[in-house]
Write a protein that holds these residues in place. Sequence first.
Motif, PDB file in Angstrom:
ATOM      1  N   ASN A 101       3.094  -2.385   0.675  1.00  0.00           N
ATOM      2  CA  ASN A 101       3.883  -3.734   0.594  1.00  0.00           C
ATOM      3  C   ASN A 101       4.660  -4.049   2.086  1.00  0.00           C
ATOM      4  N   VAL A 129       1.681  -5.669  -3.628  1.00  0.00           N
ATOM      5  CA  VAL A 129       2.140  -5.929  -5.039  1.00  0.00           C
ATOM      6  C   VAL A 129       1.099  -7.063  -5.506  1.00  0.00           C
ATOM      7  N   ILE A 142       9.516  -6.400 -11.084  1.00  0.00           N
ATOM      8  CA  ILE A 142       8.666  -5.472 -10.395  1.00  0.00           C
ATOM      9  C   ILE A 142       9.811  -4.474 -10.189  1.00  0.00           C
TER      10      ILE A 142
HETATM   11  C1  NAG Z   1       6.573  -7.051  -1.343  1.00  0.00           C
HETATM   12  O1  NAG Z   1       6.685  -7.664  -0.050  1.00  0.00           O
HETATM   13  C2  NAG Z   1       7.043  -8.890  -0.132  1.00  0.00           C
HETATM   14  C3  NAG Z   1       6.954  -9.475   1.296  1.00  0.00           C
HETATM   15  O2  NAG Z   1       7.833  -9.041   2.262  1.00  0.00           O
HETATM   16  C4  NAG Z   1       8.575  -9.066  -0.598  1.00  0.00           C
HETATM   17  O3  NAG Z   1       9.018 -10.514  -1.092  1.00  0.00           O
HETATM   18  C5  NAG Z   1       8.605  -8.257  -1.969  1.00  0.00           C
HETATM   19  O4  NAG Z   1      10.045  -8.404  -2.493  1.00  0.00           O
HETATM   20  C6  NAG Z   1       7.985  -6.817  -1.996  1.00  0.00           C
HETATM   21  N1  NAG Z   1       7.776  -6.580  -3.207  1.00  0.00           N
HETATM   22  C7  NAG Z   1       8.303  -5.282  -3.618  1.00  0.00           C
HETATM   23  C8  NAG Z   1       8.123  -4.743  -5.042  1.00  0.00           C
HETATM   24  O5  NAG Z   1       8.844  -4.469  -2.782  1.00  0.00           O
END
Ligand code: NAG
Length: 425
Positions: free
Chosen positions: A169, A421, A225
Amino acid sequence: MQLQKGLSLATSVALALGPVPTFASTASPNCTLSVVNNEYTHLLPLPFEGNLTRDFLDGTALENETVATALVNAQKSAFISYHDEFTRLIGSAKLDFIVADAPFPNGEAGIWVPDLHQVWFVTTLYGGPTKLYILFLENSTVIEPQLMATAGYGTHIPLANPAGGYYFNGTVYLALVGTDQEPASLVAVNPRSYVVRPVVNSYFGLELPPVDDVVVTYTNTSRGIEKHLYFSTLDLSAFGLTVGRPAAVLPNAFWMFTPETGALQPVIPRADILTPNGVAVDKDFRHLYVTDTSATASVGGGAMWNVTGSPAIYRYDLSPMDGLVSNKVLFGMTREGVSDGIKVDDKGRVWTAEYEGIVVRNSVGKVIGLFNKEVILGTQTPVAEMANFALAGDSLVLLALDKIVTIKLAEMVVSPDRFTVGWNR
Ligand SMILES: *[C@@H]1O[C@H](CO)[C@@H](O)[C@H](O)[C@H]1NC(C)=O
Ligand SMILES: *[C@@H]1O[C@H](CO)[C@@H](O)[C@H](O)[C@H]1NC(C)=O
Ligand SMILES: *[C@@H]1O[C@H](CO)[C@@H](O)[C@H](O)[C@H]1NC(C)=O
Ligand SMILES: *[C@@H]1O[C@H](CO)[C@@H](O)[C@H](O)[C@H]1NC(C)=O
Ligand SMILES: *[C@@H]1O[C@H](CO)[C@@H](O)[C@H](O)[C@H]1NC(C)=O
Ligand SMILES: *[C@@H]1O[C@H](CO)[C@@H](O)[C@H](O)[C@H]1NC(C)=O
Ligand SMILES: *[C@@H]1O[C@H](CO)[C@@H](O)[C@H](O)[C@H]1NC(C)=O
């Protein structure tokens, strides 16, 4: 972490590196596939004598000429199939030596960063302090990224001996073994800005044993999450490797860190896995796969040896609720050496770097084929070891000391959406 036959690398790691000259080869003359009669994997005409420290195909002595010839001939191929599934996976694959004669002993990590078409890898600890490099898949260029530490934590650049890593991610997580300046830790790197942020470096004030490999999953809880970072820690002094720190105080273990809650907790004890090393997860985050690098050849095999570890791959269940780990299952036993780097493809096949090469097991643990190290890398001395590799879409990227070899497979083995994610969960 490469814990293999003690390689003595004459050259030290190059200090600075521009783009590495690349070398695109035509297909190797030995780029063939041999199908070996599956029966020979478990039933041989007597008498036979195999050797733990030699390959199955050309290291097994047999009086039966037919079978002996079949095995020795198969060893001349780059791809060895024990099952139709592997034969289909290879299709018309060719070896592409995209980097030859690299001035560094590469071989660890193998992190595919799909968004940027990159594979991140590091050199092996046997070659001195390890260094991080990035391979651009589109033009086979290798660079050494100019990393920047986040102020305030004392993290040093260059990184304190990176070993394994994982992309998830938008972030590359790296396992650091530590140096005399800095304890072992986990760090997160932004692959666009190259800014390094420390994530975990201690457990209530105690240093962790060297951190070796890491994988990331997430669960969708009522709180939102939550990511889970699973990582291995192991005392390297058992292998005669030191990085200038005192002996580990905590026992070897696999750990889970949940950034959203700040919980760092051990999840697999030393009594379960004596010598933790590689860690991998399947596409749906249902299982965690780990390797135990207790090598039979060096620690003994039979009951007379007081050793609880086996050179083996284990599978655990992951709780979809809290990410905790349960139900240890023996998934595979390494024939020669140890299983080091490990990746699980989208079909649940488990790929491991072993002495014979990259061994592929199907989703229920049967060995279906081998990427034959002896043919792919040759038989020069010292023998090149493959400690790790990357699965990048439909390609296998082999990291093998001074060489990087890509092999385009007949199917997509790992899709990019595994590393974000929100897809389909
Ligand atoms: C995944 O990446 C997105 C975009 O950067 C971010 O907004 C999000 O919080 C991230 N999710 C996690 C679970 O780290
Ligand atoms: C196994 O092979 C190694 C290396 O070739 C050799 O030193 C050893 O004697 C062999 N062992 C047996 C039992 O043949
Ligand atoms: C050699 O082994 C094969 C397979 O086990 C068997 O079919 C064959 O009869 C054997 N040959 C001899 C000469 O024993
Ligand atoms: C490659 O193939 C050639 C021709 O079949 C053979 O002579 C040679 O031994 C093979 N090389 C290896 C490393 O198996
Ligand atoms: C290779 O591709 C990367 C990413 O697009 C680019 O930054 C780099 O300049 C390219 N290198 C060469 C030698 O073409
Ligand atoms: C195993 O443990 C027993 C009892 O402590 C000891 O006598 C023996 O030497 C050990 N064997 C090996 C191979 O270390
Ligand atoms: C998490 O669960 C919520 C509630 O069921 C759902 O709306 C959301 O789409 C889920 N998020 C992900 C990334 O799966």
